[in-house]
Design an enzyme around this catalytic site. Structure first.
Site, PDB file in Angstrom:
ATOM      1  N   ARG A   1       0.839  -1.193   0.000  1.00 51.47           N
ATOM      2  CA  ARG A   1       0.000   0.000   0.000  1.00 51.47           C
ATOM      3  C   ARG A   1       0.882   1.254   0.000  1.00 51.47           C
ATOM      4  NH1 ARG A   1      -5.141   1.783  -0.926  1.00 51.47           N
ATOM      5  NH2 ARG A   1      -6.067   2.929   0.806  1.00 51.47           N
TER       6      ARG A   1
ATOM      7  N   THR B   1      -9.657   0.853  -9.356  1.00 51.62           N
ATOM      8  CA  THR B   1      -8.809  -0.162  -8.789  1.00 51.62           C
ATOM      9  C   THR B   1      -8.957  -1.336  -9.725  1.00 51.62           C
ATOM     10  OG1 THR B   1      -9.298   0.732  -6.644  1.00 51.62           O
ATOM     11  CG2 THR B   1      -8.621  -1.584  -6.694  1.00 51.62           C
TER      12      THR B   1
ATOM     13  N   THR C   1      -4.304  -0.549  -7.092  1.00 49.68           N
ATOM     14  CA  THR C   1      -5.066   0.656  -7.398  1.00 49.68           C
ATOM     15  C   THR C   1      -4.228   1.919  -7.508  1.00 49.68           C
ATOM     16  OG1 THR C   1      -6.999   1.929  -6.696  1.00 49.68           O
ATOM     17  CG2 THR C   1      -5.530   1.223  -4.955  1.00 49.68           C
TER      18      THR C   1
ATOM     19  N   ASN D   1      -6.332   4.447  -6.822  1.00 47.82           N
ATOM     20  CA  ASN D   1      -7.488   5.006  -6.140  1.00 47.82           C
ATOM     21  C   ASN D   1      -8.502   5.493  -7.168  1.00 47.82           C
ATOM     22  OD1 ASN D   1      -9.130   5.544  -4.000  1.00 47.82           O
ATOM     23  ND2 ASN D   1      -8.350   7.597  -3.657  1.00 47.82           N
TER      24      ASN D   1
ATOM     25  N   ASP E   1      -7.809   8.400   0.681  1.00 45.36           N
ATOM     26  CA  ASP E   1      -8.324   7.299   1.522  1.00 45.36           C
ATOM     27  C   ASP E   1      -8.099   7.564   3.011  1.00 45.36           C
ATOM     28  OD1 ASP E   1      -9.557   5.727  -0.314  1.00 45.36           O
ATOM     29  OD2 ASP E   1      -7.930   4.302  -0.560  1.00 45.36           O
TER      30      ASP E   1
ATOM     31  N   SER F   1      -7.691   1.122   3.594  1.00 46.34           N
ATOM     32  CA  SER F   1      -8.215   0.652   2.311  1.00 46.34           C
ATOM     33  C   SER F   1      -9.458  -0.200   2.545  1.00 46.34           C
ATOM     34  CB  SER F   1      -7.144  -0.194   1.631  1.00 46.34           C
ATOM     35  OG  SER F   1      -7.648  -0.818   0.487  1.00 46.34           O
TER      36      SER F   1
ATOM     37  N   GLY G   1     -13.803  -1.072  -6.622  1.00 45.53           N
ATOM     38  CA  GLY G   1     -15.111  -0.503  -6.280  1.00 45.53           C
ATOM     39  C   GLY G   1     -15.128   0.346  -5.031  1.00 45.53           C
ATOM     40  N   GLY G   2     -13.963   0.823  -4.580  1.00 44.52           N
ATOM     41  CA  GLY G   2     -13.955   1.706  -3.408  1.00 44.52           C
ATOM     42  C   GLY G   2     -14.673   1.058  -2.233  1.00 44.52           C
TER      43      GLY G   2
HETATM   44  O1  DON Z   1      -8.042   1.239  -1.183  1.00 43.06           O
HETATM   45  C1  DON Z   1      -9.205   1.525  -1.392  1.00 43.06           C
HETATM   46  O2  DON Z   1     -10.124   1.070  -0.746  1.00 43.06           O
HETATM   47  C2  DON Z   1      -9.545   2.449  -2.548  1.00 43.06           C
HETATM   48  N1  DON Z   1      -8.401   3.251  -2.858  1.00 43.06           N
HETATM   49  C3  DON Z   1     -10.017   1.642  -3.702  1.00 43.06           C
HETATM   50  C4  DON Z   1     -10.414   2.487  -4.871  1.00 43.06           C
HETATM   51  C5  DON Z   1     -11.261   1.776  -5.843  1.00 43.06           C
HETATM   52  O3  DON Z   1     -11.597   0.640  -5.680  1.00 43.06           O
HETATM   53  C6  DON Z   1     -11.717   2.559  -7.008  1.00 43.06           C
HETATM   54  N2  DON Z   1     -12.302   1.687  -7.982  1.00 43.06           N
HETATM   55  N3  DON Z   1     -13.212   1.519  -8.559  1.00 43.06           N
END
Ligand code: DON
Length: 561
Positions: free
Chosen positions: A96, A369, A387, A389, A411, A440, A461-462
Site C-alpha cells: 500500500r 482499482t 489501485t 485510487n 483514503d 483501504s 469498487g472503493g
Molecule cells: O483502497 C481503497 O479502498 C480504494 N483506494 C479503492 C479504490 C477503488 O476501488 C476505485 N475503484 N473503482
C-alpha cells in the site's frame, strides 16, 4: 443507428461470453488468469505455459495492466496480495502507498478547518508514496521461479507494439480528458482522443519498464525514473521527495482468517479494512442462514444490509494503519461481540444509522482499482487488488515515464466525520500522519473448504469492494450459483453512512423497493460505476476449475489446458 448496432453487438458478445464462460468448467483446465483485460490475462497464462508459477504470472499480469489499463493498472500506486501455495501455506503482502514524510494531519483543510475540494484527489498533493514496484520485487524475491526480466518483457512488448482501445476505454479517456489537460496541459499523452480499436503505443512507459527490468526496485525508486517522478510531483504541488521513495518498504502480514460455516476464509488485514469487515459481516449473517431466503429477497437484503451497516460503523472508528494505531482485531471478530451487535436488528423495520454507533469494545489500550485472480498448474493461488485510487489516480501524468500517479491520500480521513470520495467517514485511527498507510477497503480473498482451495475472489469498487466480494461468496456458497453467474448477479450496497441502500439499476423489482421503503429503508437505484468488477476462480470438490469474469467491465478469463 451506429450506437444501436454497437449496443446490440455488445449484448450479443456479452451473452456469448457468459455462455462460453459457463463452458469453462472442464476437467482439463490446469490454470487460469482472470483480470480486467484480455491482454493481461493472456500474458499471465503465457508465463505459466513457460513453466512460471502463479507468482510469476502475477508480476507479468500486473505490469501488463499498467500498460493497457492505465486507469488502475500501475507501477505508481499500491496494492495487496493474498496467496495460498499448493501445499496450503497462506500469507499476504501489503504494498500500500504511504503518506509522504512531509504530510500532516490537516493538510487538506483551509485556515478555517474546512476541507478544500479536490485537494486530496486531484494534482500532486493527492499522491501517496507508490508501493507497487517494491511489492512486485518482494514477491519475486520470495516466490519467483522465472527470471525477473522475463516477467517484465511481455509488458515492454505490449507498450512497444500497442494495445487496442475498447469501447469502454474510449469513454473512460473522454470522460477524464479535461482533468488530464487541467493537470498536465493540452499536449499530454492521454488527451489524444484515442478511439475504440485504436492502437496505443506508449514508448515512454516501455523505457520505464526496461529500467525496472534491468535494475528491479532500484530502477523505480532511484535514478532517472525517481528523478522524473519527484520533479513531476513537485511541479504539480506535491510533497514527495527522494527520501520518501528510498524509504518505502512493503510488509508481509498475516492475513485475517475466519470461518463462515464450513468455509475457511483468508482476506486482507489492516491497513485494509477488507478482511475485518468481510469477516464481521459474514459472522453477523451466519446465524440467520441467509441461504434459506430467496436470493436478493427482501429478507436476505435486510440481513445483509444490517450487518453491513454495523460493520462499516466499526470501520470508521477502529480501523487504520496497524503500524500507527492499535486495532482490536480479535475483539472485532469475536462471535459474541458480533451477535450482540445484531441484537438491535429486527425484520420489522430498518435500523437507523444515526442509532447504530460503532460498537463498544473493551480492550487493552496499549473509480479505479483492479483485481485479478490466478491459479497455476501446481495449485498455487493468488488474489491481488491494486489501485491508483480514483480513475487515473491524481491525473498527474509523468510524461517522461508514461504513467499516471495515484491519489491514494484521499483514503485517509482528512477531517473526522467528513466523507472521502467514496462517502466513507473515519476519525483518529485513519488520520494523516507522515509515512502512515491510508485505510483501504480492498479485499483480495482466498477461501478453503475441507482444507482445499475453494475460491479466489476480489474486485475494485472503493467502499463497495467489501460488499461485492461478500455477495459473490454468498451467491456461490449459499445460492449454489456457478462462479460466472455469481459474479454477474445484480448487487446492492450499504455502508452505514450515507444511510441508503444503493441498487444496480433495472435489475431489481419495483415491489421489492416498495416493501423495503415501507420498513424504513432509503433506496437509491442508480448506475454506480464503482459497484465492482469481480474477477474470481472456483475449484470444485473434484478439483475442477471454473472462472467468473465480471461482464460490467472488459474483464476476461483466459485458461491453460
Ligand atoms: O483502497 C481503497 O479502498 C480504494 N483506494 C479503492 C479504490 C477503488 O476501488 C476505485 N475503484 N473503482
Amino acid at each position: 443507428m451506429n450506437t444501436i448496432i454497437t449496443r446490440t453487438r455488445l449484448v450479443l458478445i456479452s451473452v456469448l461470453s457468459i455462455l462460453l464462460s459457463g463452458c469453462t468448467e472442464e476437467k482439463s483446465i490446469k490454470a487460469a488468469v482472470v483480470s480486467a483485460r484480455k491482454e493481461a490475462s493472456k500474458i499471465g497464462v503465457e508465463i505459466m505455459k513457460k513453466g512460471g508459477s502463479a507468482f510469476d504470472a502475477m508480476i507479468a499480469t500486473d505490469l501488463a495492466l499498467t500498460v493497457c489499463y492505465p486507469n488502475a493498472g500501475n507501477i505508481s500506486g499500491g496494492g495487496f496480495l493474498i496467496y495460498r501455495t499448493a501445499d496450503g501455506k497462506t500469507g499476504s503482502l501489503d504494498y500500500r502507498e504511504k503518506a509522504p514524510i512531509a504530510a500532516s494531519r490537516d493538510m487538506y483543510l483551509d485556515k478555517n478547518g474546512n476541507i478544500v475540494p479536490d485537494k486530496s484527489t486531484l494534482g500532486g498533493l493527492a499522491i501517496g508514496v507508490p508501493g507497487t514496484v517494491a511489492g512486485l520485487e518482494a514477491i519475486h524475491k520470495k516466490f519467483g521461479t522465472l527470471p525477473w526480466k522475463d516477467l517484465i518483457q511481455p509488458a515492454i512488448n505490449l507498450a512497444l507494439n500497442g494495445y487496442i482501445v475498447t469501447e469502454k476505454q474510449e469513454l473512460s479517456f473522454a470522460e477524464k480528458k479535461q482533468d488530464f489537460i487541467k493537470i498536465n496541459g493540452q499536449n499530454t499523452f492521454y488527451a489524444q482522443n484515442f478511439r475504440e480499436n485504436d492502437t496505443v503505443k506508449n514508448l515512454a512507459l516501455a523505457n520505464t519498464l526496461k529500467l525496472i527490468a534491468k535494475h528491479g526496485k532500484a530502477g523505480f525508486y532511484e535514478g532517472t525514473i525517481a528523478n522524473d517522478l519527484v520533479e513531476r510531483v513537485q511541479e504539480t504541488g506535491g510533497i514527495i521527495t527522494h527520501q520518501d521513495l528510498l524509504s518505502y518498504e512493503p510488509v508481509w502480514r498475516d492475513p485475517i482468517n475466519f470461518q463462515y460455516k464450513d468455509l475457511n476464509i483468508y482476506s486482507m488485514a489492516p491497513p485494509s479494512s477488507g478482511g475485518i469487515c468481510l469477516g464481521q459481516i459474514l459472522k453477523m449473517i451466519e446465524p440467520y442462514n441467509v441461504g434459506h431466503y430467496k436470493h436478493n429477497s427482501m429478507e436476505a437484503i435486510q440481513i445483509i444490509v444490517e450487518a453491513e451497516r454495523r460493520s462499516y460503523a466499526d470501520r470508521s472508528l477502529y480501523l487504520g494503519d496497524p503500524d500507527f494505531v492499535k486495532i482490536p482485531q480479535n475483539e472485532l471478530l469475536q462471535e459474541k461481540y458480533l451477535n450482540d451487535r445484531m441484537k438491535s436488528f429486527t425484520f420489522e423495520r430498518a435500523s437507523k444509522s444515526t442509532e447504530i454507533l460503532p460498537g463498544t469494545i473493551s480492550w487493552e489500550e496499549s473509480e479505479e482499482t483492479t483485481h485479478y485472480s490466478i491459479i497455476d498448474p501446481m495449485g498455487n493461488a493468488i488474489a491481488v487488488t491494486t489501485t491508483l485510487n480514483g480513475s487515473y489516480g491524481s491525473k498527474v501524468y509523468v510524461e517522461k515515464g508514461g504513467y499516471f500517479l495515484n491519489n491514494e491520500m484521499d483514503d485517509f480521513s482528512s477531517k473526522p466525520g467528513f466523507p472521502n470520495m467514496f462517502g466513507l467517514v473515519g476519525g483518529k485511527a485513519n488520520a494523516i500522519s507522515p509515512q502512515k498507510r491510508m485505510l483501504s477497503a480492498m479485499t483480495p480473498t482466498i477461501i478453503e473448504k475441507n482444507n482445499k482451495l475453494y475460491m479466489i475472489v476480489g474486485t475494485p469498487g472503493g467502499s463497495t469492494i467489501i460488499t461485492s466480494v461478500l455477495q459473490t461468496i454468498l451467491n456461490v456458497y449459499e445460492y449454489d450459483m456457478d462462479i460466472q453467474t455469481a459474479v454477474a448477479a445484480p448487487r446492492f450496497h450499504h455502508q452505514w453512512l450515507p444511510d441508503i441502500i444503493t441498487f444496480e439499476p433495472n435489475k431489481f423489482k419495483r415491489n421489492l423497493f416498495d416493501s423495503l421503503q415501507k420498513k424504513g429503508y432509503d433506496i437509491k437505484e442508480e448506475y454506480n460505476r464503482i459497484i465492482g468488477r469481480v474477477d474470481a476462480i472456483k475449484v470444485s470438490d473434484k478439483g475442477i476449475i471454473s472462472t467468473g469474469a465480471d461482464p460490467r467491465g472488459d474483464d476476461e478469463a483466459l485458461l491453460l489446458y
